[in-house]
Design a protein around this motif. Structure first.
Motif, PDB file in Angstrom:
ATOM      1  N   LEU A 261      -7.244   4.424   1.129  1.00  0.00           N
ATOM      2  CA  LEU A 261      -5.867   3.960   1.160  1.00  0.00           C
ATOM      3  C   LEU A 261      -4.908   5.128   1.312  1.00  0.00           C
ATOM      4  O   LEU A 261      -3.977   5.093   2.140  1.00  0.00           O
ATOM      5  CB  LEU A 261      -5.564   3.193  -0.134  1.00  0.00           C
ATOM      6  CG  LEU A 261      -4.360   2.262  -0.146  1.00  0.00           C
ATOM      7  CD1 LEU A 261      -4.482   1.196   0.929  1.00  0.00           C
ATOM      8  CD2 LEU A 261      -4.231   1.608  -1.527  1.00  0.00           C
TER       9      LEU A 261
ATOM     10  N   HIS B 211     -11.917   3.319  -2.672  1.00  0.00           N
ATOM     11  CA  HIS B 211     -10.810   2.566  -2.069  1.00  0.00           C
ATOM     12  C   HIS B 211      -9.523   3.384  -2.092  1.00  0.00           C
ATOM     13  O   HIS B 211      -8.734   3.357  -1.136  1.00  0.00           O
ATOM     14  CB  HIS B 211     -10.616   1.249  -2.813  1.00  0.00           C
ATOM     15  CG  HIS B 211      -9.609   0.344  -2.173  1.00  0.00           C
ATOM     16  ND1 HIS B 211      -9.760  -0.150  -0.894  1.00  0.00           N
ATOM     17  CD2 HIS B 211      -8.417  -0.133  -2.623  1.00  0.00           C
ATOM     18  CE1 HIS B 211      -8.721  -0.908  -0.582  1.00  0.00           C
ATOM     19  NE2 HIS B 211      -7.889  -0.902  -1.614  1.00  0.00           N
ATOM     20  N   PHE B 212      -9.310   4.143  -3.163  1.00  0.00           N
ATOM     21  CA  PHE B 212      -8.087   4.939  -3.281  1.00  0.00           C
ATOM     22  C   PHE B 212      -8.039   6.018  -2.195  1.00  0.00           C
ATOM     23  O   PHE B 212      -7.001   6.224  -1.561  1.00  0.00           O
ATOM     24  CB  PHE B 212      -8.004   5.579  -4.664  1.00  0.00           C
ATOM     25  CG  PHE B 212      -6.853   6.535  -4.819  1.00  0.00           C
ATOM     26  CD1 PHE B 212      -5.541   6.073  -4.839  1.00  0.00           C
ATOM     27  CD2 PHE B 212      -7.067   7.897  -4.909  1.00  0.00           C
ATOM     28  CE1 PHE B 212      -4.469   6.956  -4.959  1.00  0.00           C
ATOM     29  CE2 PHE B 212      -6.013   8.787  -5.036  1.00  0.00           C
ATOM     30  CZ  PHE B 212      -4.718   8.309  -5.053  1.00  0.00           C
TER      31      PHE B 212
ATOM     32  N   SER C 271      -7.147   7.980  -8.984  1.00  0.00           N
ATOM     33  CA  SER C 271      -7.627   6.622  -8.727  1.00  0.00           C
ATOM     34  C   SER C 271      -7.518   5.771  -9.994  1.00  0.00           C
ATOM     35  O   SER C 271      -7.147   4.594  -9.927  1.00  0.00           O
ATOM     36  CB  SER C 271      -9.071   6.647  -8.221  1.00  0.00           C
ATOM     37  OG  SER C 271      -9.971   7.071  -9.222  1.00  0.00           O
TER      38      SER C 271
ATOM     39  N   THR D 240      -3.891   4.706 -10.492  1.00  0.00           N
ATOM     40  CA  THR D 240      -3.444   3.604  -9.631  1.00  0.00           C
ATOM     41  C   THR D 240      -4.226   2.317  -9.869  1.00  0.00           C
ATOM     42  O   THR D 240      -3.827   1.252  -9.382  1.00  0.00           O
ATOM     43  CB  THR D 240      -3.594   3.985  -8.143  1.00  0.00           C
ATOM     44  OG1 THR D 240      -4.966   4.292  -7.862  1.00  0.00           O
ATOM     45  CG2 THR D 240      -2.726   5.187  -7.811  1.00  0.00           C
ATOM     46  N   GLY D 241      -5.353   2.403 -10.598  1.00  0.00           N
ATOM     47  CA  GLY D 241      -6.130   1.206 -10.874  1.00  0.00           C
ATOM     48  C   GLY D 241      -7.093   0.814  -9.780  1.00  0.00           C
ATOM     49  O   GLY D 241      -7.565  -0.334  -9.748  1.00  0.00           O
ATOM     50  N   TYR D 242      -7.415   1.747  -8.864  1.00  0.00           N
ATOM     51  CA  TYR D 242      -8.337   1.459  -7.771  1.00  0.00           C
ATOM     52  C   TYR D 242      -9.601   2.296  -7.927  1.00  0.00           C
ATOM     53  O   TYR D 242      -9.598   3.354  -8.576  1.00  0.00           O
ATOM     54  CB  TYR D 242      -7.700   1.780  -6.418  1.00  0.00           C
ATOM     55  CG  TYR D 242      -6.739   0.719  -5.932  1.00  0.00           C
ATOM     56  CD1 TYR D 242      -7.162  -0.256  -5.024  1.00  0.00           C
ATOM     57  CD2 TYR D 242      -5.421   0.690  -6.367  1.00  0.00           C
ATOM     58  CE1 TYR D 242      -6.285  -1.231  -4.567  1.00  0.00           C
ATOM     59  CE2 TYR D 242      -4.539  -0.282  -5.918  1.00  0.00           C
ATOM     60  CZ  TYR D 242      -4.980  -1.236  -5.017  1.00  0.00           C
ATOM     61  OH  TYR D 242      -4.115  -2.203  -4.581  1.00  0.00           O
ATOM     62  N   SER D 243     -10.675   1.822  -7.315  1.00  0.00           N
ATOM     63  CA  SER D 243     -11.887   2.638  -7.278  1.00  0.00           C
ATOM     64  C   SER D 243     -11.604   3.900  -6.480  1.00  0.00           C
ATOM     65  O   SER D 243     -10.724   3.918  -5.605  1.00  0.00           O
ATOM     66  CB  SER D 243     -13.039   1.862  -6.634  1.00  0.00           C
ATOM     67  OG  SER D 243     -12.815   1.713  -5.241  1.00  0.00           O
TER      68      SER D 243
ATOM     69  N   ASN E  74       0.816  -1.219   0.000  1.00  0.00           N
ATOM     70  CA  ASN E  74       0.000   0.000   0.000  1.00  0.00           C
ATOM     71  C   ASN E  74       0.844   1.261   0.000  1.00  0.00           C
ATOM     72  O   ASN E  74       0.534   2.236  -0.690  1.00  0.00           O
ATOM     73  CB  ASN E  74      -0.927  -0.009   1.215  1.00  0.00           C
ATOM     74  CG  ASN E  74      -2.021  -1.047   1.100  1.00  0.00           C
ATOM     75  OD1 ASN E  74      -2.272  -1.571   0.018  1.00  0.00           O
ATOM     76  ND2 ASN E  74      -2.668  -1.343   2.215  1.00  0.00           N
TER      77      ASN E  74
ATOM     78  N   LEU F 280       2.288   1.876  -3.380  1.00  0.00           N
ATOM     79  CA  LEU F 280       1.244   2.330  -4.296  1.00  0.00           C
ATOM     80  C   LEU F 280       0.956   3.812  -4.096  1.00  0.00           C
ATOM     81  O   LEU F 280       0.880   4.584  -5.067  1.00  0.00           O
ATOM     82  CB  LEU F 280      -0.027   1.521  -4.063  1.00  0.00           C
ATOM     83  CG  LEU F 280      -1.241   1.956  -4.893  1.00  0.00           C
ATOM     84  CD1 LEU F 280      -1.062   1.528  -6.340  1.00  0.00           C
ATOM     85  CD2 LEU F 280      -2.531   1.386  -4.322  1.00  0.00           C
TER      86      LEU F 280
END
Length: 299
Positions: A41, A37-38, A28, A31-34, A3, A6
């Motif tokens: 994180l 979630h981003f 987001s 980074t390839g995240y929703s 994490n 990232l």
């Protein structure tokens, strides 16, 4: 990739594009995240939302340009960092720094602006403890320090040189408390961005209120060559720094860039200090603990 790595990738992307429009959604996607979630994180790793990080970094860099480029218009600087208009730039200044670009340029601020300087991977590695150990509020009376004073611009070696000089001249401070209590005092003036921060590496004195008129064998009991600084009675936030002294900049970034902006404290006293007590095991010992005192009000 864990994490922290990232989020560090996202931070590097932000830093590479500070002069461009940046949105949390685009980060987001990067980074390839929703987005949900981003955000969670990013905040879990840094203590800041990604939107707050972007805004604070843009404003911090804008402050630097406002002070270093007095001939440039404030509007042009706002456009450099992709604010859609000058009114938005000013509103962001007021929200984050409780001041205006004009007051920054004219150096009419009574408080130290809480800036967020660039974060690096080693900063994030050392922030775990800062998230879990809250500072203590303490009231301290007057503290008198005597030692070697230097000005720090870009060369941190002046600090270690000042400590070495203090060790060699310790015997010239006869009124030092025993056993010795060591401090590092940092002071800034209105022009600290241009002329650096003054540091005093010294030890605490006994009550010297009446020593100015006393002498021994015709000599003052206080060394005339080493400056004395008197800190007023004040209320402080006491933070802990765990690890090597060389890594303490990460702790200061957390204090000024993450913790204090979330509070209502205003820093009206132009100094801070570190105290090296019984848990300080030396500058290179990773198990060392030193204390950082940030004054939040006069008593």
């Amino acid at each position: 990739m864990d994490n922290r790595q990232l989020i560090m990738t996202a931070i590097e992307h932000i830093e590479d594009n500070l002069h461009q429009p940046l949105s949390v959604r685009s980060l987001s996607l990067f980074t390839g995240y929703s987005i949900y979630h981003f955000i969670r994180l990013f905040q879990g790793v840094t203590g800041l939302t990604p939107g707050d990080y972007i805004a604070r970094r843009k404003i911090t860099e804008a402050v630097r340009h406002i002070l270093c480029e007095p001939g440039r218009s404030l509007l042009d600087i706002s456009l450099d960092y992709s604010f859609k208009d000058y009114e938005t730039f000013v509103r962001t200044f007021k929200r984050l720094l409780h001041t205006t670009p004009t007051q920054i340029r004219q150096k009419r601020n009574l408080v130290l602006p809480l800036l967020l300087h660039r974060l690096y991977s080693h900063d994030l590695q050392r922030w775990t403890d800062q998230h879990t150990i809250p500072p203590q509020t303490v009231d301290l009376g007057e503290i008198k320090l005597q030692g070697v004073q230097v000005t720090l611009n870009n060369d941190p070696s002046v600090i270690s040189s000042a400590w070495e000089e203090l060790w060699s001249r310790l015997s010239t401070i006869p009124e030092r408390k025993l056993p010795e209590k060591y401090y590092q005092l940092g002071q800034w003036t209105e022009d600290y961005e241009d002329n650096g921060i003054r540091f005093l590496c010294g030890c605490e004195l006994n009550n010297t209120r009446s020593l100015a008129s006393r002498s021994l064998a015709g000599q003052s009991l206080i060394s005339p060559e080493l400056p004395i600084h008197s800190l007023p009675p004040a209320r402080y936030l006491k933070f802990q720094h765990r690890g090597r002294s060389a890594d303490i900049s990460a702790t200061y970034k957390y204090i000024y860039g993450v913790f204090l902006p979330k509070t209502d404290y205003r820093l009206t006293l132009p100094y801070e200090f570190e105290y090296y007590g019984k848990d300080y095991l030396g500058p290179e010992n990773p198990a060392s603990t030193s204390e950082i005192y940030i004054p939040i009000s006069s008593l």
